[in-house]
Design a protein around this motif. Structure first.
Motif, PDB file in Angstrom:
ATOM      1  N   LEU A 104     -78.169 -11.604 -12.637  1.00 57.41           N
ATOM      2  CA  LEU A 104     -77.441 -12.840 -12.327  1.00 57.41           C
ATOM      3  C   LEU A 104     -75.955 -12.682 -12.603  1.00 57.41           C
ATOM      4  O   LEU A 104     -75.114 -13.110 -11.797  1.00 57.41           O
ATOM      5  CB  LEU A 104     -78.019 -14.006 -13.152  1.00 57.41           C
ATOM      6  CG  LEU A 104     -79.447 -14.440 -12.799  1.00 57.41           C
ATOM      7  CD1 LEU A 104     -79.925 -15.502 -13.782  1.00 57.41           C
ATOM      8  CD2 LEU A 104     -79.514 -14.975 -11.373  1.00 57.41           C
ATOM      9  N   LEU A 105     -75.615 -12.081 -13.732  1.00 56.28           N
ATOM     10  CA  LEU A 105     -74.210 -11.877 -14.086  1.00 56.28           C
ATOM     11  C   LEU A 105     -73.529 -10.949 -13.084  1.00 56.28           C
ATOM     12  O   LEU A 105     -72.399 -11.203 -12.647  1.00 56.28           O
ATOM     13  CB  LEU A 105     -74.102 -11.304 -15.501  1.00 56.28           C
ATOM     14  CG  LEU A 105     -72.688 -10.982 -16.000  1.00 56.28           C
ATOM     15  CD1 LEU A 105     -71.812 -12.229 -15.987  1.00 56.28           C
ATOM     16  CD2 LEU A 105     -72.744 -10.385 -17.405  1.00 56.28           C
ATOM     17  N   ALA A 106     -74.224  -9.880 -12.689  1.00 60.87           N
ATOM     18  CA  ALA A 106     -73.667  -8.935 -11.717  1.00 60.87           C
ATOM     19  C   ALA A 106     -73.473  -9.598 -10.358  1.00 60.87           C
ATOM     20  O   ALA A 106     -72.453  -9.386  -9.683  1.00 60.87           O
ATOM     21  CB  ALA A 106     -74.576  -7.722 -11.586  1.00 60.87           C
ATOM     22  N   GLY A 107     -74.451 -10.416  -9.940  1.00 67.14           N
ATOM     23  CA  GLY A 107     -74.326 -11.120  -8.664  1.00 67.14           C
ATOM     24  C   GLY A 107     -73.142 -12.062  -8.655  1.00 67.14           C
ATOM     25  O   GLY A 107     -72.368 -12.101  -7.686  1.00 67.14           O
ATOM     26  N   PHE A 108     -72.973 -12.824  -9.740  1.00 63.97           N
ATOM     27  CA  PHE A 108     -71.841 -13.747  -9.850  1.00 63.97           C
ATOM     28  C   PHE A 108     -70.521 -12.976  -9.845  1.00 63.97           C
ATOM     29  O   PHE A 108     -69.557 -13.375  -9.170  1.00 63.97           O
ATOM     30  CB  PHE A 108     -71.969 -14.560 -11.142  1.00 63.97           C
ATOM     31  CG  PHE A 108     -70.782 -15.448 -11.414  1.00 63.97           C
ATOM     32  CD1 PHE A 108     -70.595 -16.619 -10.705  1.00 63.97           C
ATOM     33  CD2 PHE A 108     -69.853 -15.099 -12.387  1.00 63.97           C
ATOM     34  CE1 PHE A 108     -69.494 -17.436 -10.950  1.00 63.97           C
ATOM     35  CE2 PHE A 108     -68.749 -15.899 -12.641  1.00 63.97           C
ATOM     36  CZ  PHE A 108     -68.576 -17.078 -11.916  1.00 63.97           C
ATOM     37  N   SER A 109     -70.471 -11.867 -10.571  1.00 60.14           N
ATOM     38  CA  SER A 109     -69.259 -11.047 -10.620  1.00 60.14           C
ATOM     39  C   SER A 109     -68.910 -10.514  -9.236  1.00 60.14           C
ATOM     40  O   SER A 109     -67.738 -10.471  -8.849  1.00 60.14           O
ATOM     41  CB  SER A 109     -69.452  -9.883 -11.591  1.00 60.14           C
ATOM     42  OG  SER A 109     -69.787 -10.338 -12.884  1.00 60.14           O
ATOM     43  N   GLY A 110     -69.940 -10.109  -8.493  1.00 60.61           N
ATOM     44  CA  GLY A 110     -69.716  -9.598  -7.145  1.00 60.61           C
ATOM     45  C   GLY A 110     -69.175 -10.646  -6.214  1.00 60.61           C
ATOM     46  O   GLY A 110     -68.313 -10.366  -5.367  1.00 60.61           O
ATOM     47  N   VAL A 111     -69.658 -11.877  -6.335  1.00 61.16           N
ATOM     48  CA  VAL A 111     -69.166 -12.974  -5.495  1.00 61.16           C
ATOM     49  C   VAL A 111     -67.671 -13.204  -5.739  1.00 61.16           C
ATOM     50  O   VAL A 111     -66.881 -13.336  -4.793  1.00 61.16           O
ATOM     51  CB  VAL A 111     -69.960 -14.271  -5.774  1.00 61.16           C
ATOM     52  CG1 VAL A 111     -69.273 -15.473  -5.133  1.00 61.16           C
ATOM     53  CG2 VAL A 111     -71.381 -14.140  -5.241  1.00 61.16           C
ATOM     54  N   ILE A 112     -67.271 -13.251  -7.007  1.00 55.78           N
ATOM     55  CA  ILE A 112     -65.853 -13.452  -7.345  1.00 55.78           C
ATOM     56  C   ILE A 112     -65.004 -12.322  -6.774  1.00 55.78           C
ATOM     57  O   ILE A 112     -63.973 -12.550  -6.129  1.00 55.78           O
ATOM     58  CB  ILE A 112     -65.663 -13.520  -8.873  1.00 55.78           C
ATOM     59  CG1 ILE A 112     -66.454 -14.688  -9.470  1.00 55.78           C
ATOM     60  CG2 ILE A 112     -64.178 -13.648  -9.214  1.00 55.78           C
ATOM     61  CD1 ILE A 112     -66.038 -16.038  -8.966  1.00 55.78           C
ATOM     62  N   GLY A 113     -65.443 -11.089  -6.997  1.00 56.12           N
ATOM     63  CA  GLY A 113     -64.702  -9.944  -6.483  1.00 56.12           C
ATOM     64  C   GLY A 113     -64.680  -9.893  -4.967  1.00 56.12           C
ATOM     65  O   GLY A 113     -63.653  -9.546  -4.368  1.00 56.12           O
ATOM     66  N   GLY A 114     -65.789 -10.252  -4.343  1.00 55.71           N
ATOM     67  CA  GLY A 114     -65.868 -10.216  -2.885  1.00 55.71           C
ATOM     68  C   GLY A 114     -64.897 -11.170  -2.224  1.00 55.71           C
ATOM     69  O   GLY A 114     -64.240 -10.827  -1.236  1.00 55.71           O
ATOM     70  N   ILE A 115     -64.787 -12.381  -2.769  1.00 53.71           N
ATOM     71  CA  ILE A 115     -63.872 -13.380  -2.201  1.00 53.71           C
ATOM     72  C   ILE A 115     -62.421 -12.923  -2.345  1.00 53.71           C
ATOM     73  O   ILE A 115     -61.651 -12.929  -1.378  1.00 53.71           O
ATOM     74  CB  ILE A 115     -64.075 -14.746  -2.874  1.00 53.71           C
ATOM     75  CG1 ILE A 115     -65.461 -15.305  -2.526  1.00 53.71           C
ATOM     76  CG2 ILE A 115     -62.983 -15.733  -2.441  1.00 53.71           C
ATOM     77  CD1 ILE A 115     -65.827 -16.555  -3.300  1.00 53.71           C
ATOM     78  N   LEU A 116     -62.032 -12.516  -3.553  1.00 55.20           N
ATOM     79  CA  LEU A 116     -60.645 -12.134  -3.807  1.00 55.20           C
ATOM     80  C   LEU A 116     -60.275 -10.814  -3.133  1.00 55.20           C
ATOM     81  O   LEU A 116     -59.101 -10.573  -2.840  1.00 55.20           O
ATOM     82  CB  LEU A 116     -60.399 -12.028  -5.311  1.00 55.20           C
ATOM     83  CG  LEU A 116     -60.520 -13.338  -6.097  1.00 55.20           C
ATOM     84  CD1 LEU A 116     -60.246 -13.116  -7.578  1.00 55.20           C
ATOM     85  CD2 LEU A 116     -59.544 -14.387  -5.553  1.00 55.20           C
ATOM     86  N   GLY A 117     -61.264  -9.969  -2.877  1.00 53.15           N
ATOM     87  CA  GLY A 117     -60.970  -8.680  -2.272  1.00 53.15           C
ATOM     88  C   GLY A 117     -61.008  -8.656  -0.759  1.00 53.15           C
ATOM     89  O   GLY A 117     -60.612  -7.656  -0.147  1.00 53.15           O
TER      90      GLY A 117
END
Length: 272
Positions: A104-117
């Motif tokens: 869950l933590l990794a998925g949330f982290s990926g979402v944040i990074g995906g949007i900003l990147g």
């Protein structure tokens, strides 16, 4: 104090290391984009590399490097940083997060990074794809920031986030595969008694985690690349893009040779 400094520094090391890795792996990433955007025919990675070098020189393999660095400094820094800070916040000595909590933590982290990147990713894909277009069709961005500025001026801010939904889902799956599975695989290897906490264990954990991450994200990566490189109005939506790609069969969503994937993952994880 030393322990606190160590913890605070780790959150941005992932982004900086990924930027360094991008300098090494960029030619492979460029080949991946070319293979993913071709619709007709099959060109091997070796033949494609030879063709690019013969026509435009070896430096053409580094087209879009500045955009790749911009992407890593936003995308990777945020997802690695969010994951590491989250682990530091929720874990206590002797009590690691459960595997599903890491997912869950990794998925949330990926979402944040995906949007900003995504903006850096859009420019990166376009700059890498430029060399296979005829001169009159090329966008000819001078560097990443020039690409961002021109997209805003000519196409509007929303275009910077073309393929954002696909990129974000891909980033979530990539981070789950890379980080949570890396942690879990390493723990299982150490608990087996056959491995020690040394570089060999870290490399093996990285290779397995990278293979899982690539398998999970490859179809989305193909769709993301095509969406970001598409001309305005070329596709009506993600469904239209999906069926366009599916015309070549199921393997069209895995349009990267496995040899290239293995080399890419090994180098990337070694430098991360």
């Amino acid at each position: 104090m030393a322990d606190k400094t160590k913890k605070l520094s780790r959150w941005y090391f992932g982004g900086i290391s990924s930027a360094g890795a991008a300098c090494v792996t960029h030619p492979l990433d460029l080949l991946k984009v070319h293979l993913q955007t071709q619709q007709e025919g099959k060109v091997s990675a070796i033949r494609l590399t030879t063709s690019i070098i013969q026509k435009q020189g070896i430096l053409a393999l580094y087209n879009g490097l500045s955009a790749s660095l911009l992407r890593q400094l936003t995308y990777s820094t945020m997802r690695f940083g969010t994951y590491e800070v989250g682990k530091q916040k929720f874990e206590t000595p002797g009590h690691s997060l459960l595997f599903y909590q890491k997912l869950l933590l990794a998925g949330f982290s990926g979402v944040i990074g995906g949007i900003l990147g995504t903006p850096g990713d859009v420019v990166n894909v376009r700059m890498q794809n430029d060399i296979k277009l005829s001169p009159e069709l090329r966008r000819n961005y001078r560097h990443a920031l020039d690409g961002v500025a021109r997209i805003i001026q000519q196409e509007g801010v929303p275009k910077l986030f073309s393929g954002c939904s696909t990129a974000t889902l891909r980033a979530a799956l990539m981070t789950i595969g890379q980080l949570s599975f890396y942690d879990q695989i390493k723990i299982m290897m150490l608990q087996s008694g056959y491995f020690k906490d040394n570089p060999v264990t870290h490399i093996l954990s990285s290779v397995f985690a990278g293979a899982i991450a690539t398998t999970l994200t490859q179809p989305l990566d193909v769709l993301k690349t095509r969406a970001m490189n598409a001309k305005p109005g070329e596709f009506k939506g993600i469904a239209d893009l999906f069926f366009y790609t599916a015309k070549l069969g199921p393997m069209a969503f895995f349009k990267v040779p496995w040899q290239l994937v293995i080399i890419f993952l090994y180098i990337y994880r070694m430098y991360w």
